[in-house]
Design an enzyme around this catalytic site. Structure first.
Site, mmCIF file in Angstrom:
data_model
loop_
_atom_site.group_PDB
_atom_site.id
_atom_site.type_symbol
_atom_site.label_atom_id
_atom_site.label_comp_id
_atom_site.label_asym_id
_atom_site.label_seq_id
_atom_site.Cartn_x
_atom_site.Cartn_y
_atom_site.Cartn_z
ATOM 1 N N ARG A 1 -21.953 -19.524 48.026
ATOM 2 C CA ARG A 1 -21.875 -20.986 48.173
ATOM 3 C C ARG A 1 -22.817 -21.699 47.201
ATOM 4 N NH1 ARG A 1 -23.118 -25.726 50.998
ATOM 5 N NH2 ARG A 1 -21.216 -26.673 51.831
ATOM 6 N N CYS B 1 -29.356 -28.645 56.190
ATOM 7 C CA CYS B 1 -29.419 -28.487 54.739
ATOM 8 C C CYS B 1 -30.759 -28.984 54.195
ATOM 9 C CB CYS B 1 -28.275 -29.264 54.076
ATOM 10 S SG CYS B 1 -28.171 -28.999 52.294
#
Length: 502
Positions: free
Chosen positions: A419, A320
């Protein structure tokens, strides 16, 4: 003026557990890692309607959670959340496959026609990984059964690749079969009596309905913590988004999903609140988690909206890059501690206990124990599970080492714009995840066994044999950079050896 937190946020690497008193009864064999998964009225004496036997779930990611990994993790006592960045039909099919896998009566997913070649058979076996193939007239799972063929029935090195399946299969007349309506106990009795490895179950017209396998009989002994529903089927979860949930949720429920979670990089949004209320209004029995949040305000928002559990963590995952791209996030340890306190305050006020899941920031096995001690009920892991045989990605050799592919849901490869949805156009503005490799680590079973063993031993060092007891008794200290360096091997030349319990 902006609000400033007085303390910096911390990661799990910056903490250590201090040993507590270990009694004679506090041994790893007595440790229970059972943990609640969804909200329940704890103060009224209710039992949690869904618990896990280990505090580990797999991340909602294309490169991690498919039906194969879901079965493997359920065998160990955890839950896999099958990724939602695929069509509704495909996700529902994965859920259905998990639910039919362990019922004892397995729907055959590897099938072939008798007139097809051994080459086609080998390709089919490679696709599914299953070596027992039902031979049906039309090659479908519910076609009229004409035989069974397994990898042991032929060898390509001694057979013509163009030979027909019918030449090597065990024909119908030589098969021991059963009719629909037979009980699992009766089926197992037939298997053992006739010394066979599988028992086809057909209807009155001879169409294949199920296969019962000898190996499934011993599965529970090999996996005493396996997580099953009231019909003896594996428990499985699924990720959903805030766009198509009114179409996706009923399809997943029909397929048998046990629990769902809204999969988003940031859960403190109107979209998640609407989704939770819509879903619970339409399907009151559906269990839906939400997130992710990193502070008490975010937790309270989702708790009031009806979340069945709350995920914690923004920007802490190994793939991430949200913090780099947007400057949004918080150290995972600090986020977990604050949300756990908010959860406890909510419980005192309402009597409702809402489990929390620490999602991201886990690098070492002991980080899981720290997360639990800080108040998490379970952890969600991506990189950890991506390394195993059962994850859906390819195993490759890179620079002489085996690796597996691993990419973030915020990467261009995943293209999971839902998302990171903020209610705008259906596209990704920029990436929040990377495409990468992780070192290949072997089977899920072996690694999870090692990880849970470490957790159990550490809990005993803290004087605890249950996760709630750990959260009550744990003593946790911040460590300095010098302490971190001291904690590893130093001032020696380390041999390349390891100790592994047999």
């Amino acid at each position: 003026m902006a609000f400033f937190f007085e303390e910096p946020s911390h990661t799990f690497d910056e903490y250590l557990l201090i040993p507590g008193y270990t009694s004679a009864d506090c041994i790893p064999a007595n440790v229970s890692l059972q943990t609640p998964v969804v909200r329940y009225n704890k103060k009224a004496g209710e039992k949690c309607p869904l618990t896990m036997n280990i505090p580990m779930v797999s991340a909602v990611m294309q490169s991690v959670s498919n039906d194969k990994l879901a079965v493997a993790l359920a065998k160990e006592g955890g839950i896999s959340f099958i990724y939602g960045s695929q069509t509704i039909a495909d996700q529902a099919a994965m859920i259905a496959h998990v639910k039919t896998y362990k019922a004892g009566f397995v729907s055959s997913d590897t099938n072939i026609r008798p007139d097809q070649t051994l080459t086609e058979l080998v390709e089919r076996i490679k696709q599914t990984g299953h070596s027992t193939v039902a031979v049906t007239e039309n090659g479908e799972h519910n076609g009229k059964l004409v035989g069974i063929i397994t990898e042991r029935d032929f060898r390509l090195s001694h057979c013509s690749p163009d030979a027909k399946v019918s030449e090597y299969m065990t024909p119908l007349k030589d098969l021991v079969m059963a009719k629909v309506g037979i009980t699992l106990e009766e089926a197992n009795e037939l298997i053992w009596k006739n010394k066979i490895n599988q028992l086809p179950v057909v209807d009155d017209a001879g169409r294949l309905q199920y296969l019962v396998f000898r190996k499934d009989y011993a599965t529970h002994e090999e996996h005493p913590l396996e997580l099953l529903d009231d019909k003896k089927r594996y428990i499985v979860g699924a990720g959903i988004n805030t766009r198509d949930y009114m179409e996706r949720v009923p399809a997943l429920l029909d397929a048998g999903v046990d629990i769902m979670t809204l999969d988003s990089s940031e859960g403190f949004t109107e979209w998640q609140s609407r989704a939770l209320k819509d879903i619970h209004s339409k399907w009151p029995q559906a269990k839906v988690g939400a997130g992710n949040v990193v502070d008490a305000e975010g937790f309270r928002f989702l708790a009031d909206a009806g979340a069945d559990f709350v995920k914690i963590g923004i920007g802490g995952g190994s793939i991430c890059i949200t913090r780099e791209q947007k400057g949004i996030g918080r150290g995972q340890a600090t986020a977990t501690i604050e949300v756990a306190r908010a959860r406890d305050e909510y419980y005192k006020e309402t009597g409702i206990y809402i489990p929390i899941c620490s999602d991201g920031g886990i690098v070492h096995d002991y980080h899981i124990t720290l997360a639990l001690a800080m108040g998490a009920d379970f952890v969600m892991l991506g990189r950890y599970f991506a390394r195993f045989d059962e994850s859906p990605t390819n195993k490759l050799i890179v620079n002489g080492n085996y690796v597996k592919e691993y990419w973030g849901e915020g990467s261009n490869r995943a293209r999971n714009w839902q998302r990171y949805d903020l209610g705008g156009a259906k596209k990704m503005a920029f990436e929040e995840g990377v495409d990468s490799y992780v070192p290949y680590a072997g089977s899920l079973h072996d690694n999870v066994q090692m990880t849970t063993s470490k957790i159990s031993h550490t809990m005993c060092n803290c004087g605890a044999v249950t996760i709630p007891e750990l959260q009550q008794k744990a003593k946790i200290t911040l460590v300095s950079p010098a302490s971190i360096r001291e904690g590893g091997a130093h001032d020696v030349v380390v041999k390349n050896t390891s100790i592994r319990a047999e």
